[in-house]
Design an enzyme around this catalytic site. Structure first.
Site, short mmCIF file in Angstrom:
data_model
loop_
_atom_site.label_atom_id
_atom_site.label_comp_id
_atom_site.label_asym_id
_atom_site.label_seq_id
_atom_site.Cartn_x
_atom_site.Cartn_y
_atom_site.Cartn_z
N ARG A 229 56.73 -8.03 -9.32
CA ARG A 229 57.21 -8.46 -10.61
C ARG A 229 56.01 -8.74 -11.52
O ARG A 229 55.00 -9.32 -11.08
CB ARG A 229 58.09 -9.72 -10.49
N GLU A 258 57.35 -7.15 -19.65
CA GLU A 258 58.68 -6.55 -19.53
C GLU A 258 59.78 -7.53 -19.92
O GLU A 258 59.68 -8.73 -19.67
CB GLU A 258 58.94 -6.13 -18.08
N HIS A 289 57.91 0.46 -14.06
CA HIS A 289 58.83 -0.18 -13.12
C HIS A 289 59.70 0.87 -12.42
O HIS A 289 60.93 0.78 -12.38
CB HIS A 289 59.72 -1.21 -13.84
#
Length: 316
Positions: A229, A258, A289
């Protein structure tokens, strides 16, 4: 009792088809706002999501008949898990579904960084033929440190079996090491690692975990790969470490900037200086991603979710 399931994101069609075959009633709504979904969620026993919006306390209070939330993905950070659990709502995710894809992507990023494949390809396309400047490194003989040794970390370690590398893992859970990676303390991992790969969820404990102090605690100069992440790394600190030479290169499939949906990159009109450095950097590989985003994982994720929903109702 009929079990009605609301799907708010599109997924592989086998998810819908197999649930229907098992006797569940499927409804789809891919366009309504969170408020519009909240207005009708009391009619459903299940909801299938990816990451379109956060399933928070307000949403859960409206979902008076909800029995499960299934996220077609690895993490559950878009859900208020504690509150959902307090309401006896089952939480279903599918980290098994895309762990192989993430492992392959991670290895690909390392090999591309080491062998300067992206740079060399770009230079040839612009008419340059630079052999010495693009001399690479070999992975053999290096130590790979994996932080987070769940489904993703284990899958990545398995991919490394064909290389002559030492693989170390660190995890907050005890006794997760296996034949592919030796579990060590964080201090030992920082002492020995050449290549660091992150495979942790985004939690209060991992948020901004990789900061300048964390990076400088490594004894060697390192490469960093992040397919977990984006908010687990402070981008500005990563850039500072790259500028000093402490970080030799970075492969980032996820970014601090993001949006929660992972579908877009949050950018104001002014691009942050740290992000601009990454965009301009020759020792950086960026992907949007997609580490777990393969044709095979698309189907596998859906199948895992179907199997877990059926198991929840004893339909396997």
């Amino acid at each position: 009792m009929d079990i009605k399931i609301l799907h708010i994101d599109s997924n592989n069609p086998i998810l819908w088809e197999q649930l229907e075959q098992a006797g569940f009633i499927n409804h789809a709504d891919f366009t309504s706002s969170k408020q519009e979904i909240e207005a009708k969620i009391q009619d459903y026993q299940g909801i299938v999501i990816r990451s379109r919006f956060k399933i928070d306390k307000q949403f859960l209070d409206k979902a008076t008949n909800l029995q499960f939330i299934a996220r077609v993905g690895a993490g559950l950070e878009s859900i208020d898990c504690d509150y959902a659990t307090s309401k006896n709502i089952a939480l279903i995710a599918a980290p098994e579904g895309n762990c192989n894809a993430v492992a392959e992507h991670t290895l690909g990023m390392i090999l591309s960084l080491f062998n300067k494949l992206n740079i060399a390809d770009s230079e040839i396309r612009s008419g340059e033929w630079n052999r010495e400047k693009n001399r690479g490194y070999e992975l053999d003989g290096k130590t790979v440190g994996i932080i987070g040794y769940g489904n993703m970390g284990k899958a990545f370690a398995k991919k490394l079996r064909g290389f002559d590398v030492e693989v170390l893992c660190y995890d907050i859970k005890e006794n997760v090491g296996d034949a592919n990676a030796r579990q060590v303390s964080l201090q030992e991992l920082q002492q020995k690692t050449d290549v660091l790969s992150l495979h942790v969820p985004w939690t209060p404990e991992t948020d901004k975990m990789v900061n300048l102090d964390f990076i400088n605690a490594f004894a060697k100069n390192i490469w960093i790969i992040n397919t977990s992440r984006g908010k687990n790394i402070i981008t500005a600190d990563l850039v500072t470490a790259m500028q000093s030479g402490k970080v030799l290169g970075a492969g980032l499939d996820v970014l601090e900037y993001e949006k929660l949906s992972f579908e877009t990159l949050f950018q104001d009109k002014n691009t942050p200086d740290a992000f601009q450095y990454l965009l301009d950097g020759r020792k950086v590989i960026l992907t949007p991603h997609i580490a777990g985003w393969t044709y095979e994982s698309h189907e596998r994720l859906a199948q895992v979710i179907v199997d877990k929903i059926k198991a929840l109702y004893g339909k396997n």
